[in-house]
Design an enzyme around this catalytic site. Structure first.
Site, PDB file in Angstrom:
ATOM      1  CG  HIS A 156      -2.017  -1.031   1.119  1.00  0.00           C
ATOM      2  ND1 HIS A 156      -3.274  -0.751   0.638  1.00  0.00           N
ATOM      3  CD2 HIS A 156      -2.024  -2.352   1.432  1.00  0.00           C
ATOM      4  CE1 HIS A 156      -4.019  -1.844   0.661  1.00  0.00           C
ATOM      5  NE2 HIS A 156      -3.281  -2.838   1.143  1.00  0.00           N
ATOM      6  CG  ASP A 369       0.584   9.094   0.653  1.00  0.00           C
ATOM      7  OD1 ASP A 369       0.648   7.921   1.060  1.00  0.00           O
ATOM      8  OD2 ASP A 369      -0.136   9.958   1.176  1.00  0.00           O
TER       9      ASP A 369
END
Length: 477
Positions: A156, A369
Site C-alpha cells: 500500500h 505517498d
C-alpha cells in the site's frame, strides 16, 4: 470455489463499524462475505502471555483469527522495524532510520510465528492475499512450511528505488522473500519499475515478459512471479452520496457558520512526517504574506489525528506544527478571524465528507505517498454544480490518475502558495472541467474494481492443473 484468506497487520473485526473501519476494510470484508473466507492478523493488543492459538470470531461466512503481540514483539517488529525502519525507508527518509539488529530479528521472528499459526488454518485450495510491509517475509515462511497455495502481496505504500532500498541492511533477504509470492501488486508503475530494477541490477534476475501497461514477469531466486500495477480506489458513488448528506449535517452547518462566508482550504492527514504538513503550513503563511488580498477571506483547516505518539520523530513533528500554528496565527490573525485551525482529532467519515464538500480547496501535499485516498475522497465529495479545486503533490500515487488537480512540488512552498492562489480564484467553468475529468476516473477505478482486478490476476497466477474451476474473481463481483 476457492476460499479467500486475507492477512493484514490490523484486522477489521465485526464490532468495527463501517465508518470506523474505512473503505479498504469494508471492501475486503465484503469480498470475504461474498464467498467465505478467513481474515488473519494482529489483534491490536499487547499481551506478554499470549494464547498459543489465535482468538477466533465468526460472522456470516467470515472467520476472524487474531494473535496478540508481546511487549518485546510490539517494540521490535512493529515500532522499531516496521515503522522505524521500513516506513521511513519507503518514504525516502533515510536520515530517520536507526537500524537495530534486534529489531530485524524480531521482524523475522514475528513473521515466522504468524506463519506457524496461519499454516494450520489453511485449506489446500485457499487463495491468500497478504497486505503491506509488515508481512513481506510471510509468504517465504509459509513456503518453508510446505504451503503451495497461490499467495499474493499488495504494497500500500511506495516501494523505494534500488539505491534507497540498498541502504537497509538485510535488503537482499527482503527482496528474496518478496519473490516467494505469485503476484506482487503496487500502486504505481514507478513502484513496479523500482522492484524490477533491483531484480535486474542487484539480484541478477531477469525480465521474462513486459506488458508495457505496468505489469512485468520476472525471474529471480529460482522463481517466476508477476509484478503488477493495481491503483487502489474508493467507493466513489457511496462517498459522493455521504458527502451530499453530510453537507446538511449539524457539524458542517456549524463549520459553515463559523467561517462567515470565508473560503475554506482543508487538509486531512494522519500526523506523519511523510505527509508534508509543515511545508503546507509554510506555504499558507507565504500565501498570506505575498498576497494580502486573501487575508481575512480564507481559512486553512488542518485535521491531523495523532499516531505513533510514542515515537520521537512524531513528537517532534507535533511540536513543530504547534509552533507553526502559533506563529501564523500570531502574525496574521484579526479579532474576528484566525487563519489556521489545527485539529489533532479524528472525525467520522460522514463528517469529513461534509467538510470536504464545503471546502473550496483540498490541499493534499505528501512528500511521498503510495496513493493517498484523501485526494480521491475530496474529489468525490464535491458539488457538481460548484466543485472545489484540488492541490495535489506530484509524489502522491493519486497524481497519476487525477490529472485535473493542480500538481505541485511539496518541497517548494512558494509553488504550493501559487497553486493555492490559483485554486482560490479559479473560475467556475475551469473548476467544473477539472472536476469532471477526475470524477470520470474515480467512477471507473473504484475500490471494487481494484479488488476484482487484483483477485482475478492472483487467480490467474499459480493456477496449477486441477484448480482451474476456481472462480474467485467472479465471486468478488
Amino acid at each position: 470455489m476457492a476460499r479467500l484468506v486475507v492477512v493484514s497487520n490490523r484486522v477489521a473485526m465485526p464490532r468495527d463499524r463501517a465508518g470506523r473501519a474505512g473503505g479498504l476494510a469494508v471492501a475486503l470484508r465484503e469480498s470475504l462475505q461474498q464467498h467465505g473466507g478467513l481474515w488473519f492478523g494482529w489483534s491490536g493488543e499487547i499481551n506478554d502471555a499470549p494464547s498459543p492459538e489465535p482468538r477466533r470470531t465468526r460472522q456470516g461466512r467470515v472467520d476472524y483469527a487474531v494473535l496478540d503481540l508481546t511487549t518485546e514483539e510490539h517494540k521490535g517488529f512493529y515500532l522499531e522495524f516496521s515503522n522505524g525502519m521500513l516506513w521511513p525507508l519507503c518514504h525516502y527518509r533515510l536520515g530517520l532510520i536507526e537500524f537495530r539488529r534486534s529489531a530485524w530479528d524480531s521482524y523475522l521472528a514475528v513473521n515466522a510465528r504468524f506463519a506457524d499459526q496461519l499454516a494450520t488454518e489453511l485449506r489446500p485450495d485457499d487463495v491468500i492475499w497478504i497486505h503491506d510491509y509488515h508481512f513481506i517475509p510471510l509468504a517465504a515462511e509459509l513456503r518453508r512450511r510446505g504451503v503451495q497455495n497461490r499467495i499474493g502481496f499488495f504494497m500500500h505504500i511506495p516501494f523505494p528505488a534500488p539505491e534507497v532500498l540498498a541502504a537497509l541492511p538485510g535488503h537482499e533477504r527482503l527482496v528474496r522473500d518478496l519473490c516467494a509470492y505469485d503476484l506482487v501488486g503496487f500502486q504505481t508503475r514507478g513502484d513496479v519499475r523500482a522492484l524490477t530494477e533491483y531484480i535486474l541490477h542487484e539480484a541478477e534476475g531477469t525480465v521474462i515478459g513486459n506488458s508495457g501497461e505496468g505489469d512485468v514477469r520476472i525471474g529471480a531466486f529460482g522463481r517466476e512471479l508477476r509484478v503488477g500495477t493495481f491503483p487502489i480506489g474508493i467507493d466513489t458513488q457511496d462517498f459522493a452520496e455521504i458527502a451530499a448528506e453530510g453537507a446538511n449535517s449539524d457539524e458542517t452547518q456549524r463549520l459553515t457558520e463559523s467561517l462567515a462566508g470565508r473560503a475554506l482550504v482543508v487538509g486531512v492527514d494522519r500526523l506523519d512526517y511523510s505527509k508534508g504538513i509543515p511545508q503546507r503550513f509554510e506555504a499558507f503563511q507565504h500565501l498570506l504574506g505575498s498576497r494580502p488580498e486573501h487575508r481575512g477571506k480564507v481559512t486553512f483547516m488542518q485535521i491531523a489525528p495523532i499516531s505513533r505518539g510514542e515515537v520521537a520523530q512524531y513528537r517532534k513533528l507535533r511540536n513543530e506544527l504547534d509552533a507553526l500554528t502559533g506563529r501564523i496565527n500570531g502574525k496574521f490573525a484579526e479579532f474576528d478571524w484566525v487563519p489556521v485551525r489545527y485539529l489533532n482529532k479524528s472525525f467520522a467519515r460522514n463528517t469529513l465528507a461534509g467538510f470536504y464538500r464545503h471546502a473550496r480547496v483540498g490541499l493534499v501535499t505528501p512528500l511521498r505517498d503510495g496513493m493517498n485516498l484523501v485526494a480521491k475522497e475530496y474529489v468525490a465529495s464535491q458539488d457538481p454544480a460548484d466543485p472545489g479545486a484540488l492541490v495535489l503533490s506530484r509524489f502522491a500515487g493519486a497524481a497519476r490518475e487525477l490529472k485535473g488537480a493542480l500538481l505541485v512540488n511539496p518541497y517548494d512552498t512558494e509553488h504550493i502558495a501559487d497553486a493555492l492562489h490559483r485554486a482560490l480564484v479559479m473560475p467556475l467553468e475551469e473548476r467544473r472541467q477539472r472536476w469532471e475529468s477526475m470524477m470520470g476516473v474515480l467512477k471507473v477505478n473504484t475500490i471494487s474494481h481494484w479488488r476484482e482486478n487484483y483477485l482475478a490476476a492472483l487467480q490467474a497466477e499459480g493456477n496449477p492443473a486441477g484448480r482451474g474451476d476456481d472462480n474467485l474473481a467472479g465471486a468478488a463481483d
